[in-house]
Write an enzyme that holds these catalytic residues in place. Structure first.
Site, PDB file in Angstrom:
ATOM      1  N   HIS A  57      -0.568   3.296  -8.449  1.00  0.00           N
ATOM      2  CA  HIS A  57      -0.293   2.605  -7.184  1.00  0.00           C
ATOM      3  C   HIS A  57      -1.468   1.691  -6.812  1.00  0.00           C
ATOM      4  O   HIS A  57      -1.277   0.527  -6.446  1.00  0.00           O
ATOM      5  CB  HIS A  57      -0.049   3.657  -6.094  1.00  0.00           C
ATOM      6  N   GLU A  58      -2.687   2.220  -6.931  1.00  0.00           N
ATOM      7  CA  GLU A  58      -3.876   1.436  -6.585  1.00  0.00           C
ATOM      8  C   GLU A  58      -4.112   0.305  -7.584  1.00  0.00           C
ATOM      9  O   GLU A  58      -4.565  -0.774  -7.200  1.00  0.00           O
ATOM     10  CB  GLU A  58      -5.106   2.347  -6.509  1.00  0.00           C
ATOM     11  N   HIS A  61      -2.128  -2.650  -6.500  1.00  0.00           N
ATOM     12  CA  HIS A  61      -2.834  -3.469  -5.514  1.00  0.00           C
ATOM     13  C   HIS A  61      -3.862  -4.379  -6.181  1.00  0.00           C
ATOM     14  O   HIS A  61      -3.921  -5.585  -5.907  1.00  0.00           O
ATOM     15  CB  HIS A  61      -3.560  -2.563  -4.507  1.00  0.00           C
ATOM     16  N   ASP A 159      -0.084   0.993   3.853  1.00  0.00           N
ATOM     17  CA  ASP A 159       0.469  -0.228   3.261  1.00  0.00           C
ATOM     18  C   ASP A 159       1.518  -0.862   4.161  1.00  0.00           C
ATOM     19  O   ASP A 159       1.576  -2.089   4.290  1.00  0.00           O
ATOM     20  CB  ASP A 159       1.078   0.082   1.896  1.00  0.00           C
TER      21      ASP A 159
END
Length: 314
Positions: A57-58, A61, A159
């Site tokens: 997930h990171e 980003h 988010d």
């Protein structure tokens, strides 16, 4: 959070760190769910799967931020999840994509894990002696769903709150959009505190504290941005990266004598110690460029026209 963190590895120019407190929480969580499987090994696998989802997930980003021309070089994993240190260009579209790419990773995982849940109910796993897959795969699936649902809550700095801020940025501008979402985030803090008291949950209490700290810092930053947006600007210059004109005033500090000065008024030379600087930092986007590259495009165009008229007259 980067203090006391352990460097795990570096991938695609991004350093991944693990905070020391992660081990304490991991031990507690694994022990609390020890009866869910026939062996504690499966509890360890479940917890590692959770943080693998968080890590990807990171990375979503970070890679999206780089795609739009921003900077992203660090990820820190800690008990409440992960933090990607991203610095996208100060544009609403670039910020929106950098933030939305994280939840989109969870969206992409959902059908893959859903299909894995279907396969986990196959008789093959029971016959071969791996019935724990019946519990592990659905658990990972629901962890991914929970992380997605929690992250898209419109509460800053989650988010969802930052996505809302990016959308409001198109309408309200950079400073006011941040101010709106931080105020909404403070209301979210009240909700998290209520959940923490009602459920007796330490986690929601920690999330409330984390949200409060970020909202308060965001609110102060929004006020600074609002004040900064009202200062007079030098229209004859523009940042090559974000196209913003620099402010008029002593906003730059000399790295040699530590005195403040207006670098555009002195030609990138400190008037106090005569130190000369090859690069000039943009106060809006943080990028640095040679002073000669700061000439506004409109000024360059007008100079070109003037030179052409002069040549035609001669």
């Amino acid at each position: 959070m980067r203090q006391g963190s352990i460097h795990l590895f570096r991938f695609a120019g991004i350093d991944v760190f693990l905070h020391w407190s992660w081990f304490l929480i991991a031990l507690f969580e694994i022990q609390s769910r020890a009866r869910s499987y026939s062996s504690i090994t499966w509890n360890v696998l479940e917890y590692l799967a959770l943080f693998l989802i968080v890590l990807l997930h990171e990375f979503g980003h970070s890679l999206a931020c780089r795609q739009v021309g921003g900077r992203a070089n660090q990820i820190v994993l800690w008990p409440l999840g992960g933090v990607a240190y991203v610095d996208p260009p100060p544009r609403p579209g670039a910020t929106l994509w950098s933030i939305a790419a994280g939840p989109l990773v969870n969206v992409a995982f959902a059908p893959v894990l859903g299909y894995a849940v279907v396969l986990s109910h196959s008789q093959f796993w029971t016959v071969t002696g791996y019935p724990n897959f019946h519990g592990l795969i659905p658990s990972i699936f629901w962890m991914n769903v929970f992380l997605l649902a929690f992250n898209i809550l419109p509460i800053y700095p989650l988010d969802g709150g930052q996505i809302l801020r990016s959308l409001l940025w198109f309408v309200l501008g950079r400073a006011r959009s941040l101010m709106v979402v931080t105020i909404l985030g403070l209301l979210g803090v009240v909700g998290f505190i209520g959940l923490a008291l009602w459920m007796g949950s330490v986690w929601f209490g920690a999330i409330a504290l984390f949200t409060l700290m970020n909202c308060w810092g965001g609110l102060q930053h929004a006020r600074e941005l609002l004040r900064f947006s009202k200062v007079p600007r030098r229209q004859e210059f523009a940042c090559p990266n974000c196209k913003a004109s620099p402010p008029i005033g002593e906003y730059w500090k000399c790295g040699n004598c530590r005195q403040a000065f207006d670098t555009f008024a002195t030609g990138a030379v400190c008037p106090h110690c005569s130190a000369q600087f090859a690069l000039t930092r943009c106060l809006d986007c943080g990028q640095q460029h040679p002073l000669v590259e700061w000439i506004a495009p409109t000024l360059v165009s007008s100079q070109t026209v003037d030179q052409s008229n002069l040549l035609s007259r001669s």
